[in-house]
Write an enzyme that holds these catalytic residues in place. Structure first.
Site, PDB file in Angstrom:
ATOM      1  N   ASP A 140      -0.345   6.724  11.342  1.00  0.00           N
ATOM      2  CA  ASP A 140      -0.900   5.947  10.235  1.00  0.00           C
ATOM      3  C   ASP A 140       0.252   5.473   9.349  1.00  0.00           C
ATOM      4  OD1 ASP A 140      -2.202   4.948   7.998  1.00  0.00           O
ATOM      5  OD2 ASP A 140      -3.652   6.588   7.886  1.00  0.00           O
ATOM      6  N   ALA A 160     -11.556   0.950   1.974  1.00  0.00           N
ATOM      7  CA  ALA A 160     -11.426  -0.225   1.119  1.00  0.00           C
ATOM      8  C   ALA A 160     -11.342  -1.515   1.939  1.00  0.00           C
ATOM      9  CB  ALA A 160     -10.185  -0.094   0.237  1.00  0.00           C
ATOM     10  N   HIS A 186      -4.042   3.768  11.398  1.00  0.00           N
ATOM     11  CA  HIS A 186      -4.972   4.055  10.301  1.00  0.00           C
ATOM     12  C   HIS A 186      -6.426   3.865  10.726  1.00  0.00           C
ATOM     13  CE1 HIS A 186      -6.054   4.596   6.096  1.00  0.00           C
ATOM     14  NE2 HIS A 186      -6.724   3.460   6.092  1.00  0.00           N
ATOM     15  N   SER A 243     -10.229   6.802   4.829  1.00  0.00           N
ATOM     16  CA  SER A 243      -9.349   6.190   3.837  1.00  0.00           C
ATOM     17  C   SER A 243      -9.934   6.336   2.427  1.00  0.00           C
ATOM     18  CB  SER A 243      -9.118   4.726   4.225  1.00  0.00           C
ATOM     19  OG  SER A 243      -8.041   4.168   3.538  1.00  0.00           O
TER      20      SER A 243
END
Length: 266
Positions: free
Chosen positions: A216, A20, A244, A88
């Site tokens: 993360d 995202a 992450h 993700s």
């Protein structure tokens, strides 16, 4: 001596799918390493992401958002299979591609990514993450719209969140790059909540590998391992001391992981 067919081929084509607010740009280090190692690498911008010209208000559904990936997979030659790597939120897009074209996917790799199962709506693993206090998201901006406005709820990661929870172990120049290039996006939760579960005979038939990122702070290790327990995968790999954004904080280690996976799943 001719090839007797007994030697297993490596999956040579890898498609990298961003998460995202990001775009193809976030894979620049990993794409370079994989290409140098002899792999064919395709790195799309999903709709209204990266340099894709669409705006978020033009992308009403999760399928619309994932369309650039789906178009690539459907265009592959009949005898070609690819390895999909979703990071993700990109895990949701590769799951959709596996559901629609299971015969084209040699392996689906979930890089600290949302891993949907075959019993709950696709939103389930995202909704569980959002049970944490809203303060965890720091200066991230969330916005909802009325049904009449016909726009998906939006999200834009704030600079403090980028530094502290996405890129906390990444080089400072990559944090600067992210602050410059991230775009407003959506997690399409209303749409994903209304979708039926992915099916066991299509999405469920595809070999899946999960790469755990141990430091993360966005999708914490606990949630990553909960998703794996909720929906076991073929193989689990782990990268230590990585945030992450593994593709920028530990690109060499991630590259090695993906090459090992490509050599096993063809």
């Amino acid at each position: 001596m001719g090839d007797d067919g007994s030697k297993k081929k490596t999956c040579n084509h890898i498609i990298l799918v961003h998460g995202a607010s990001h775009g193809a740009w976030c894979w620049y280090k990993l794409s370079t390493l994989l290409t140098s190692a002899g792999y064919r690498v395709t790195v799309p911008d999903l709709a209204a992401a990266g340099i894709d010209e669409r705006r978020l208000e033009d992308v009403l559904t999760f399928a619309d958002y994932s369309k650039p990936l789906l178009e690539i997979v459907v265009s592959l030659p009949a005898d070609e299979r690819v390895m999909l790597v979703g990071h993700s939120f990109g895990g949701m897009s590769i799951a959709l591609a596996a559901e629609m074209f299971p015969e084209k996917v040699a392996a689906a790799v979930f890089l600290t990514a949302f891993l949907p199962d075959c019993t709950a709506p696709p939103s389930f693993v995202i909704d569980k993450l959002f049970e944490v206090p809203i303060s965890v998201w720091m200066d991230t901006q969330f916005k909802t719209y009325t049904a009449e406005e016909k726009r998906p709820a939006s999200v834009l990661f704030g600079p403090q969140f980028l530094e502290s929870r996405l890129y906390q172990l990444s080089p400072p120049e990559d944090i600067t790059l992210a602050k410059t290039l991230i775009r407003i996006t959506s997690l399409f939760l209303d749409d994903l909540r209304s979708r039926p579960p992915f099916t066991a005979d299509r999405y469920g038939s595809v070999d899946k590998v999960f790469i755990v990122c141990e430091q993360d702070f966005t999708i914490p290790e606990q949630h990553q391992r909960w998703m794996i327990e909720n929906y076991p995968v073929k193989e689990v790999k782990s990268i230590e001391a990585v945030d992450h954004m593994a593709m920028v904080s530990k690109p060499k280690e991630l590259c090695q992981c993906l090459m090992e996976i490509a050599s096993k799943y063809s």
